[in-house]
Every structure is written in C-alpha cells, then in structure tokens.
Design an enzyme around this catalytic site. Sequence first.
Site, PDB file in Angstrom:
ATOM      1  N   GLU A 142     -29.307   4.040 -58.472  1.00 28.86           N
ATOM      2  CA  GLU A 142     -30.262   4.671 -59.391  1.00 28.86           C
ATOM      3  C   GLU A 142     -30.291   6.183 -59.220  1.00 28.86           C
ATOM      4  O   GLU A 142     -30.446   6.688 -58.095  1.00 28.86           O
ATOM      5  CB  GLU A 142     -31.656   4.084 -59.133  1.00 28.86           C
ATOM      6  CG  GLU A 142     -32.734   4.494 -60.102  1.00 28.86           C
ATOM      7  CD  GLU A 142     -34.091   3.854 -59.794  1.00 28.86           C
ATOM      8  OE1 GLU A 142     -34.144   2.885 -59.016  1.00 28.86           O
ATOM      9  OE2 GLU A 142     -35.106   4.344 -60.326  1.00 28.86           O
TER      10      GLU A 142
ATOM     11  N   LYS B 251     -34.694   3.531 -50.885  1.00 32.38           N
ATOM     12  CA  LYS B 251     -34.580   4.950 -51.188  1.00 32.38           C
ATOM     13  C   LYS B 251     -33.466   5.516 -50.307  1.00 32.38           C
ATOM     14  O   LYS B 251     -33.380   5.172 -49.114  1.00 32.38           O
ATOM     15  CB  LYS B 251     -35.893   5.672 -50.863  1.00 32.38           C
ATOM     16  CG  LYS B 251     -37.013   5.326 -51.826  1.00 32.38           C
ATOM     17  CD  LYS B 251     -36.708   5.827 -53.218  1.00 32.38           C
ATOM     18  CE  LYS B 251     -37.865   5.556 -54.146  1.00 32.38           C
ATOM     19  NZ  LYS B 251     -37.588   6.026 -55.516  1.00 32.38           N
TER      20      LYS B 251
ATOM     21  N   GLY C 167     -41.669   1.967 -61.368  1.00 38.23           N
ATOM     22  CA  GLY C 167     -43.063   2.135 -60.943  1.00 38.23           C
ATOM     23  C   GLY C 167     -43.340   3.555 -60.485  1.00 38.23           C
ATOM     24  O   GLY C 167     -42.431   4.262 -60.055  1.00 38.23           O
TER      25      GLY C 167
ATOM     26  N   ASP D 119     -31.917   3.919 -54.679  1.00 36.76           N
ATOM     27  CA  ASP D 119     -32.429   4.945 -55.578  1.00 36.76           C
ATOM     28  C   ASP D 119     -32.382   6.294 -54.857  1.00 36.76           C
ATOM     29  O   ASP D 119     -32.986   6.459 -53.800  1.00 36.76           O
ATOM     30  CB  ASP D 119     -33.881   4.624 -55.965  1.00 36.76           C
ATOM     31  CG  ASP D 119     -34.436   5.597 -56.995  1.00 36.76           C
ATOM     32  OD1 ASP D 119     -35.577   5.398 -57.430  1.00 36.76           O
ATOM     33  OD2 ASP D 119     -33.716   6.552 -57.385  1.00 36.76           O
TER      34      ASP D 119
ATOM     35  N   SER E 191     -39.802  -1.313 -53.862  1.00 39.58           N
ATOM     36  CA  SER E 191     -39.135  -0.056 -53.500  1.00 39.58           C
ATOM     37  C   SER E 191     -39.493   0.274 -52.052  1.00 39.58           C
ATOM     38  O   SER E 191     -40.678   0.375 -51.708  1.00 39.58           O
ATOM     39  CB  SER E 191     -39.622   1.066 -54.424  1.00 39.58           C
ATOM     40  OG  SER E 191     -38.971   2.274 -54.118  1.00 39.58           O
TER      41      SER E 191
ATOM     42  N   LYS F 293     -35.135  -2.558 -53.118  1.00 38.98           N
ATOM     43  CA  LYS F 293     -34.576  -1.244 -53.504  1.00 38.98           C
ATOM     44  C   LYS F 293     -34.810  -0.302 -52.333  1.00 38.98           C
ATOM     45  O   LYS F 293     -35.943  -0.168 -51.859  1.00 38.98           O
ATOM     46  CB  LYS F 293     -35.279  -0.741 -54.757  1.00 38.98           C
ATOM     47  CG  LYS F 293     -35.153   0.751 -55.047  1.00 38.98           C
ATOM     48  CD  LYS F 293     -35.634   1.043 -56.435  1.00 38.98           C
ATOM     49  CE  LYS F 293     -36.470   2.317 -56.483  1.00 38.98           C
ATOM     50  NZ  LYS F 293     -36.897   2.621 -57.873  1.00 38.98           N
TER      51      LYS F 293
ATOM     52  N   LYS G 151     -39.767   3.582 -67.562  1.00 40.53           N
ATOM     53  CA  LYS G 151     -41.094   3.959 -67.065  1.00 40.53           C
ATOM     54  C   LYS G 151     -41.864   4.568 -68.237  1.00 40.53           C
ATOM     55  O   LYS G 151     -41.512   5.645 -68.715  1.00 40.53           O
ATOM     56  CB  LYS G 151     -40.989   5.016 -65.964  1.00 40.53           C
ATOM     57  CG  LYS G 151     -40.462   4.517 -64.660  1.00 40.53           C
ATOM     58  CD  LYS G 151     -40.403   5.663 -63.654  1.00 40.53           C
ATOM     59  CE  LYS G 151     -39.880   5.190 -62.326  1.00 40.53           C
ATOM     60  NZ  LYS G 151     -39.708   6.327 -61.399  1.00 40.53           N
TER      61      LYS G 151
ATOM     62  N   ASP H 117     -33.010   6.857 -64.304  1.00 38.80           N
ATOM     63  CA  ASP H 117     -34.481   6.858 -64.252  1.00 38.80           C
ATOM     64  C   ASP H 117     -34.920   8.221 -64.808  1.00 38.80           C
ATOM     65  O   ASP H 117     -35.186   8.334 -66.007  1.00 38.80           O
ATOM     66  CB  ASP H 117     -34.921   6.624 -62.802  1.00 38.80           C
ATOM     67  CG  ASP H 117     -36.419   6.807 -62.564  1.00 38.80           C
ATOM     68  OD1 ASP H 117     -36.884   6.462 -61.475  1.00 38.80           O
ATOM     69  OD2 ASP H 117     -37.134   7.282 -63.470  1.00 38.80           O
TER      70      ASP H 117
HETATM   71  C1  LIG Z   1     -41.547   2.966 -56.818  1.00 37.59           C
HETATM   72  C2  LIG Z   1     -40.637   4.141 -56.921  1.00 37.59           C
HETATM   73  O1  LIG Z   1     -39.699   4.256 -56.184  1.00 37.59           O
HETATM   74  N1  LIG Z   1     -40.947   5.035 -57.872  1.00 37.59           N
HETATM   75  C3  LIG Z   1     -40.212   6.215 -58.278  1.00 37.59           C
HETATM   76  C4  LIG Z   1     -40.305   7.313 -57.253  1.00 37.59           C
HETATM   77  C5  LIG Z   1     -41.699   7.758 -56.979  1.00 37.59           C
HETATM   78  C6  LIG Z   1     -42.145   7.650 -55.686  1.00 37.59           C
HETATM   79  C7  LIG Z   1     -43.403   8.103 -55.335  1.00 37.59           C
HETATM   80  C8  LIG Z   1     -44.246   8.664 -56.290  1.00 37.59           C
HETATM   81  C9  LIG Z   1     -45.527   9.128 -55.948  1.00 37.59           C
HETATM   82  C10 LIG Z   1     -46.329   9.693 -56.894  1.00 37.59           C
HETATM   83  C11 LIG Z   1     -45.889   9.795 -58.202  1.00 37.59           C
HETATM   84  C12 LIG Z   1     -44.637   9.330 -58.544  1.00 37.59           C
HETATM   85  C13 LIG Z   1     -43.795   8.767 -57.593  1.00 37.59           C
HETATM   86  C14 LIG Z   1     -42.508   8.315 -57.942  1.00 37.59           C
HETATM   87  C15 LIG Z   1     -38.751   5.912 -58.612  1.00 37.59           C
HETATM   88  O2  LIG Z   1     -38.393   4.815 -59.004  1.00 37.59           O
HETATM   89  O3  LIG Z   1     -37.957   6.846 -58.554  1.00 37.59           O
HETATM   90 MG   LIG Z   2     -36.192   5.928 -59.527  1.00 38.96          MG
END
Ligand SMILES: CC(=O)N[C@@H](Cc1ccc2ccccc2c1)C(=O)O
Ligand SMILES: [Mg+2]
Length: 367
Positions: free
Chosen positions: A213, A163, A290, A188, A135, A161, A262, A238
């Site tokens: 996403e 953002k 994640g 995402d 990501s 991926k 998740k 998600d």
């Molecule tokens: C790897 C990825 O993009 N994760 C989340 C977003 C995300 C990003 C940063 C975070 C920091 C602290 C706790 C939760 C978090 C979740 C997602 O898929 O949407």
């Molecule tokens: Mg996500």
Amino acid sequence: MKVTGVELRTVKVPLVSPFRTSFGTETVREALLLRVVTDEAEGWGECGAGTAPRYSSEYTHAAADVLSRFLVPALAGVPNLDAHQVAPALAPFKGHRMAKAALEMAVLDADLRARGVCLGHALGAVRDTVPCGVSVGITESIPALLDAVAGYLEAGYLRIKLKIEPGWDVEPVRAVRERFGDIMLQVDANTAYRRGDARHLARLDPFDLLLLEQPLAEDDLLGHAELAARITTPICLDESIVSARAAADALALGACRVVNIKPGRVGGYLEARRIHDVCAAHGVPVWCGGMLETGLGRAANVALAALPGFLLPGDTSASDRYYRTDITPPFHLVDGHLAVPTTPGLGVTPIPEVLDAVTTTKTWVSV
Ligand SMILES: CC(=O)N[C@@H](Cc1ccc2ccccc2c1)C(=O)O
Ligand SMILES: [Mg+2]
C-alpha cells in the site's frame, strides 16, 4: 431539509496503545465531530484529519476553521438541502476534502434519519456483516511485533496489515511469515519510499503479500506505474486516490491493482461509492481503509464496506483495537466480522456522558 446550524466538537480520545506509522506516532486521537441540526432531524459527522498534517495536508484545527468560516455558511443558500446537494454547494472551495466529507456525512445522517433509512441500504449494501482486517503499527522490536500480531489473530482478525518504512520492512514481514505461515498479510508504507527503492521493495515479493500500500508519494502515479513493472506484489493506493477521477487515472496508468477507499480522503461517502463503482467496472478489488475513527465513522465505514466490490477485508477494526471506551456503543468483532448497522442513518449516536468526558472544545455555527 433546512439546516439551522452545526455544532463542531473536538474530542480527544486516548489510544489503547501508541500507533506508529512512517509519518509519526499517535497516542491520543484528536478528532473533529459535527452535529448538524435541521428542521427534520439531527445528523452526526466525523472528520478523519489528524492533529498535524502528517497523513495528508489536512489537520483538525484547519478543518474546524474552514467549516465554520466557509463550508457551513455555504449550506445557507441551499433551499431543500439533502446529502446530494452538499458537494455541489461546497465545490467553490478548493480542497479540504476531509472537512467537506464530515459535513456531507452529517447531512446524510440527518437526511436518512428523517426518512427512516439506514446508510447501508442507501449506499447499496449487499451484506449484513463485513470481514475485518487490522493495521499493526511499527513496534520497538520484532518480538513485540509478533506478540501484537498473535493477539490480533487470536481476536479473530482475518487479515494483518503491517506498517513499514525504510529499515523496517523485509525483516518484520519475514518474521511474521515464519511465525504465522500463510495468513492474509499486506503492508502499508504511507509514501515512505522513493522511485529508486524499486529493487529493495522487490525483496518483499517472495512473501506472497496481498498488496503493497502506497509505497511512493501521493502525487507520484507515474512512479507507482514504473514500480508496478518491477515488482510482483500488487500495488494498492491510499493517499493518491482523492477522487473517482484520480482512481480512473491510476487504473489507466497501471499505477495500482487494488484501491483502499477512505470516504474522508475523497470528500465523502457519495464520492467513495463512485470510486467503488469505477473500480468495479474495471474488475479492481477495493477495501475500506481506516483513520482511527470513533464509532460514528466506524459505523459509516462498515456500511460502505458492505457494498459488492469490497472484496478484501478492510481496516474496519473493532472499537477496542483503538479505544478502551468508544463514544458510541462499541463495535465487537464476531468471527472476524463486524455487523452492518440496520437502524436509520449511521445507526449509532454518541453516548452523551462519554462524549462530554472526551470533549475539549464545542462551537456552534449558525446557518
Ligand atoms: C488504520 C491505518 O493504518 N490508517 C491510515 C494511516 C493513519 C494512521 C494514523 C492516523 C491517525 C490520525 C489520523 C489519521 C491516521 C491515518 C492508513 O491506512 O494509511
Ligand atoms: Mg494507508
């Protein structure tokens, strides 16, 4: 098993680089870790909530409070506790799925260590390694983004991926496509768009993305179903998928064609497996998301990602994607894959001196 108590630890681990999403920028990961002590074994759990309620309504301090005040004490009434008894024992308390997931994970780890069974086997893993994606946060500029993507491709990640958010979507995607060709690429939005943005989001269609996403709000299944009729990029959910029932509803409504699973978001690894099963029954591919987990959550996610229905590379990145020093022995990417742990329970435990160096609070909750 009989639980004698649970140690709650807050750790603060600096990120190797700031991670910007549509809901904010993280530079330090503050995570809540649990160590469950039973008469047979100890087990570790990790809560995915962030410092502030920006990804979802949960946040680290609240999770620690609800665990010490309600969730851990609720285990006292369960005579022969095993992982399957945890969710029913916690059901009277509404919400707080990430807090509940951390407690179930720790009990599951202790349960499996006591029996000498690894998590992958217990969940139904069919692979020894899992393909990994990464990501990539929002960056200051397009050149900075291209440098980051080049680095991850060089490291061997099989899927990128990006953002996105309003104002940072079509151009970054176009730039990555132009520079890197037909790599596996997805985006995402973390709920950053609105139903009225359908025409704009359709501008992503020419770039042949694997998926888009969570473009809309976590409680807008209908909006996602309407959007799905107006764009060709497959929608993946998600934040909306908080349970197996939510997954079944989303599929029935046509709100998504792919699911990001998740375990923390859905209340634990056992519910995560149920979502995997619901999606597999509908022929819908899933992948493991994640939450910037330490090696504890990473180990468990890799085991989950080895189930048969996990057909797409997940955000199960290597430890060094986020951390210079992980609190467990680090996970290294080998040919774009991470190895599924094979020793009992999660297969990893924290390295005491590393854990102590990043611990900010420690609380013991007797049961
Ligand atoms: C790897 C990825 O993009 N994760 C989340 C977003 C995300 C990003 C940063 C975070 C920091 C602290 C706790 C939760 C978090 C979740 C997602 O898929 O949407
Ligand atoms: Mg996500």
